[in-house]
Design an enzyme around this catalytic site. Structure first.
Site, PDB file in Angstrom:
ATOM      1  N   ASP A 140       1.391   0.044   8.834  1.00  0.00           N
ATOM      2  CA  ASP A 140       2.245  -0.890   9.592  1.00  0.00           C
ATOM      3  C   ASP A 140       3.561  -1.110   8.850  1.00  0.00           C
ATOM      4  O   ASP A 140       3.691  -0.806   7.663  1.00  0.00           O
ATOM      5  CB  ASP A 140       1.529  -2.234   9.769  1.00  0.00           C
ATOM      6  CG  ASP A 140       1.143  -2.870   8.432  1.00  0.00           C
ATOM      7  OD1 ASP A 140       0.721  -2.134   7.520  1.00  0.00           O
ATOM      8  OD2 ASP A 140       1.251  -4.106   8.302  1.00  0.00           O
ATOM      9  N   GLU A 141       4.540  -1.642   9.584  1.00  0.00           N
ATOM     10  CA  GLU A 141       5.810  -2.088   9.008  1.00  0.00           C
ATOM     11  C   GLU A 141       6.401  -1.106   8.000  1.00  0.00           C
ATOM     12  O   GLU A 141       6.627  -1.455   6.835  1.00  0.00           O
ATOM     13  CB  GLU A 141       5.619  -3.471   8.357  1.00  0.00           C
ATOM     14  CG  GLU A 141       5.243  -4.530   9.382  1.00  0.00           C
ATOM     15  CD  GLU A 141       5.150  -5.938   8.827  1.00  0.00           C
ATOM     16  OE1 GLU A 141       4.956  -6.093   7.608  1.00  0.00           O
ATOM     17  OE2 GLU A 141       5.251  -6.888   9.619  1.00  0.00           O
ATOM     18  N   VAL A 142       6.647   0.114   8.453  1.00  0.00           N
ATOM     19  CA  VAL A 142       7.260   1.106   7.557  1.00  0.00           C
ATOM     20  C   VAL A 142       8.772   0.870   7.577  1.00  0.00           C
ATOM     21  O   VAL A 142       9.533   1.559   8.262  1.00  0.00           O
ATOM     22  CB  VAL A 142       6.898   2.543   7.988  1.00  0.00           C
ATOM     23  CG1 VAL A 142       7.363   3.545   6.935  1.00  0.00           C
ATOM     24  CG2 VAL A 142       5.396   2.674   8.184  1.00  0.00           C
TER      25      VAL A 142
END
Length: 448
Positions: A140-142
């Site tokens: 997630d949230e790269v």
């Protein structure tokens, strides 16, 4: 499946505390734990640099799994494989693997070394979890993906976009896991997938959806997904420095999820496979601690029982009170009446005191006491002069307040040390106690 998320990138509990918590989870309706180790895993060899000074030992990891098995809890390890890898990329040794050189958040997926490093991290974790049938690869949230030079070059040469590039890396990670560990099933968060088109998504991934979920779920059905998991939250989502868990907020989150679950049958052949009750302990590797686990046990109990009973029914409420040894729960005030009999209940009550009274009582003494303002101001204190007659008028009150809080804080520290390692105790005190108590300590020192 109902997995409770243990986020160990902050305030990782001692195994002796997990011995008390696992039976409770089982009693309340959980049948698994999602363990996000980060730097608490006993990495070996080349990877030893990633370990926290307080990392669990190999025996600890073994013990955790025995405890889980004993209480019929499936263990699912979580290893971040793309974003949220500050605990890896903060080290000079791995700095060259950053997507953007200045930020330690995300991997550069174009350097062969990135995949090689991930393979050895995943191998060490899976090797120590031979009974686990699932692994979670985060993803997630790269942040900043697509902003590095390698990514820009890749996109222009391959007429690709960030989504395609993201999927390419995920497929490489999945390819390694499925080839290397036959039968291991993989979970990941889905926020990055939401931006990707159905066409690009026709690859077998497992997703996390959200309360506004139906449009996404339809998209996942069209993309060929067969199963979906949801992720709710019992703590750690209402502010990076939150110390006290808001009960009604988290209950509402679970009630929203129940509505989404009821909609899933309309989306056949998609089926709901499980729910992860997330309990973040930090927003990321660099942020401060949010609510400690003992503080959020009432919230966890309410949320689990809500899922088990399809709502926070009378039955659910009764079970929560019985299991936690409480008399009543005030959802809107986020308070519980009764002494309580759950692991860490002492910390629960003491944090309530710190949260509700510490700052207020000290500021009141320092700001509202006119004798302090008039006869013991910062000016007096700096120059070390004052009239003993006037100082004595507030002295005993201030000394008593100081003594009471110091004795309280000694007890709190002792309770925290039973559950947590020294770094957590220190950090929690620095963040939540010292900013106020230090003002009082300084005043008493100058007064003396």
């Amino acid at each position: 499946m109902r997995l409770v998320h243990l986020d160990l990138k902050g305030a990782a509990p001692r195994v002796s505390y997990l011995e008390q918590v696992f039976p409770l989870l089982s009693q309340l309706g959980a049948n698994g734990v999602l363990i996000e180790y980060e730097d608490m895993f006993p990495f070996k060899g080349e990877l030893e640099i990633l370990r926290s000074p307080y990392a669990y030992s190999e025996e600890d990891i073994e013990r955790i799994q025995q405890l889980a098995e004993q209480h019929k809890l499936e263990v699912v390890p979580l290893v971040q494989t793309f974003g949220h890898v500050e605990f890896i990329l903060k080290h000079e040794k791995y700095q060259h693997l950053r997507e953007v050189e200045r930020f330690p958040n995300s991997f550069n997926p174009h350097t062969p070394e990135t995949l090689a490093l991930l393979k050895s991290i995943l191998s060490q974790v899976v090797e120590k979890h031979r009974h686990s049938t699932w692994i979670h690869i985060g993803a997630d949230e790269v942040f900043h993906l697509g902003e590095g030079m390698d990514s820009k070059n890749w996109m222009s040469h391959n007429k690709g976009d960030v989504g395609t590039m993201y999927l390419k890396h995920i497929k490489e990670v999945l390819g390694f896991l499925t080839a290397q560990f036959w039968g291991l099933r993989v979970l990941m968060w889905d926020d990055m997938l939401r931006k990707i088109s159905v066409g690009a998504l026709r690859v077998a991934l497992v997703a996390r959806a959200c309360p506004a979920a139906e449009p996404f779920l339809t998209k996942y059905v069209e993309s060929g997904f067969e199963a979906v998991w949801f992720a709710s939250a019992f703590k750690g989502t209402t502010g990076p420095a939150q110390a006290w868990t808001p009960l009604s907020y988290h209950l509402k989150n679970h009630l929203s999820w129940l509505k989404v679950m009821q909609a899933v049958p309309r989306l056949a052949p998609l089926r709901l496979q499980g729910v992860v009750l997330t309990g973040w302990q930090r927003y990321d590797h660099y942020s401060v601690l949010c609510e400690l686990l003992p503080v959020s046990i009432p919230s966890l109990a309410i949320c689990l029982q809500t899922l088990v009973n399809g709502g926070f029914t009378e039955e659910a409420k009764r079970k929560v009170l019985d299991v936690l040894g409480l008399e009543s729960v005030q959802l809107e005030q986020s308070t519980c009446e009764g002494r309580g009999a759950f692991p860490g209940v002492e910390i629960y009550h003491m944090v309530e005191q710190v949260n509700g009274h510490l700052k207020e009582s000290i500021l009141k003494a320092l700001e509202e006491e006119s004798a302090i303002k008039g006869w013991f101001s910062p000016y007096h204190r700096k120059r070390q002069f004052g009239n003993p007659r006037n100082m004595e008028s507030f002295g005993s009150k201030v000394l008593k307040l100081h003594e009471d809080w110091e004795s309280f804080v000694r007890d709190l520290r002792a309770q925290l040390e039973r559950i947590y390692f020294p770094d957590t105790v220190e950090e929690w005190m620095e963040e939540n106690v010292n900013p106020y108590l230090d003002q009082l300590r300084d005043l008493v020192r100058d007064y003396r």
